[in-house]
Design an enzyme around this catalytic site. Structure first.
Site, short mmCIF file in Angstrom:
data_model
loop_
_atom_site.label_atom_id
_atom_site.label_comp_id
_atom_site.label_asym_id
_atom_site.label_seq_id
_atom_site.Cartn_x
_atom_site.Cartn_y
_atom_site.Cartn_z
N HIS A 1 8.59 3.33 6.62
CA HIS A 1 7.76 4.28 5.63
C HIS A 1 6.41 4.10 5.63
CE1 HIS A 1 7.65 -0.11 4.02
NE2 HIS A 1 6.32 0.51 3.66
N HIS B 1 12.08 2.93 -0.30
CA HIS B 1 10.86 4.02 -0.16
C HIS B 1 10.61 4.57 1.16
CE1 HIS B 1 9.01 0.23 1.20
NE2 HIS B 1 7.89 0.52 0.70
N HIS C 1 -1.24 1.89 4.91
CA HIS C 1 -0.41 1.30 6.30
C HIS C 1 1.00 2.19 6.48
CE1 HIS C 1 1.77 -0.42 2.75
NE2 HIS C 1 2.97 -0.31 3.51
N TYR D 1 1.48 -7.83 6.73
CA TYR D 1 0.60 -6.99 6.78
C TYR D 1 -0.38 -7.40 8.09
CZ TYR D 1 1.95 -4.43 2.61
OH TYR D 1 2.72 -3.93 1.53
FE LIG Z 1 4.65 -0.79 3.00
#
Ligand SMILES: [Fe+2]
Length: 304
Positions: A149, A197, A211, A252
């Site tokens: 995503h 998502h 991102h 991340y």
């Molecule tokens: Fe994400």
């Protein structure tokens, strides 16, 4: 009509050799094609020609590609996008290496969204006949299996959410709302299939990338990914941690140009009968980082 999934993320990088090293040796993607300062890569469990495109020249998002089921879906989406008032152009076979005819839409957030149904079939690394669970030669670096995503920023989340609902039949899995009456949309996580998502957006500058994420098998794969990041001196933004929103698990980190990547696992199954979950701003930190209940300013402010 139906949008299947995020097909490709096309980004700018400041130095193609450094970016190639990150996406190939740290993430484990393969370069399928390269021309004129542009590299086309895919992950081992992806069948289509490419899912990430790296173009040397700056930083940030060039465009997103979402794959649709068939040509009829493209025709339906074209009509709906025009009715919505969006700028829609036909894109031609060859505009993108190995991608067929399609649509190029300028979103209300100024991002470029390409939709296509045909792309060269390359096949996964394990094939369709009696496949092994992962490639026999072993995985390189993190060994990401597939793209999952993306999260982009927009000045008007409510307008962009309406576009994805009305034109592309996406639905909101979760929403973050603010304001005195909790009726200002701050962020929305939307799906087209049964994932938590396939795209998300949060209030911010138009045209920016927060991102893009790869799907990982489980939580232990995220710890392994973090080990590889440390070995390769990759800057980690936050994680490993759990998201409140989507219930997913996350790390991340940044590519050498400063584009943010994520490795993501877990989450839940959505679908046509999904009832949207709402988060309020007083619980936003828990929603983003359920483990630590705080949000780093860098996470909020850095976009490319
Ligand atoms: Fe994400």
């Amino acid at each position: 009509m139906s949008v299947l999934r995020l097909g490709y993320v096309h980004i700018n990088v400041t130095n193609l050799a450094e970016a190639r090293d990150h996406y190939v040796n740290t993430l484990g993607m393969d370069v399928i094609h390269e021309d004129d300062g542009t590299a086309y890569l895919k992950s081992w469990d992806e069948a289509d020609h490419h899912s990430v495109v790296l173009h040397e020249g700056g930083v940030g998002l060039v465009k997103l590609g979402y794959k649709v089921a068939d040509d009829q879906s493209l025709a339906d989406i074209e009509k709906r996008a025009q009715a919505f008032g969006a700028t829609v152009d036909r894109m031609s076979k060859g505009d993108n290496a190995s991608v067929g005819d399609g649509l190029r839409i300028t979103l209300p957030s100024d991002h470029t969204l390409e939709l296509y149904s045909e792309i060269e079939y390359v096949g996964t690394a394990t094939g369709l006949w009696n496949p092994d669970p992962w490639p026999r030669g072993g995985l390189r670096g993190i060994g990401v299996p597939r793209l999952d995503h993306t999260l982009i920023t927009t000045e008007d989340p409510a307008l962009l959410e309406r576009f994805f609902e009305d034109v592309l039949d996406f639905r909101a899995a979760e929403r973050l709302v603010g304001g005195p009456d909790n009726d200002d949309l701050v962020a929305s996580w939307m799906f087209c299939g049964e994932q938590p998502h396939d795209i998300a957006f949060v209030k911010g500058a138009n045209g920016k990338l927060h991102h893009f994420a790869y799907h990982m098998p489980d939580w232990s794969a995220l710890l392994h990914a973090s080990d590889v990041m440390s070995m390769h001196d990759v800057p980690i933004d936050f994680g490993p941690a759990r998201h409140g929103v989507t219930r997913g698990e996350t790390v991340y980190f940044f590519d050498p140009s400063g584009n943010r990547n994520e490795v993501f696992s877990g989450g839940y199954r959505t679908g046509k009968d999904w009832r949207t979950i709402t988060w309020t701003m007083d619980q936003a930190a828990r929603g983003i980082n359920y483990t630590h209940r705080e949000i780093d300013q860098q996470f909020l402010s850095v976009v490319t």
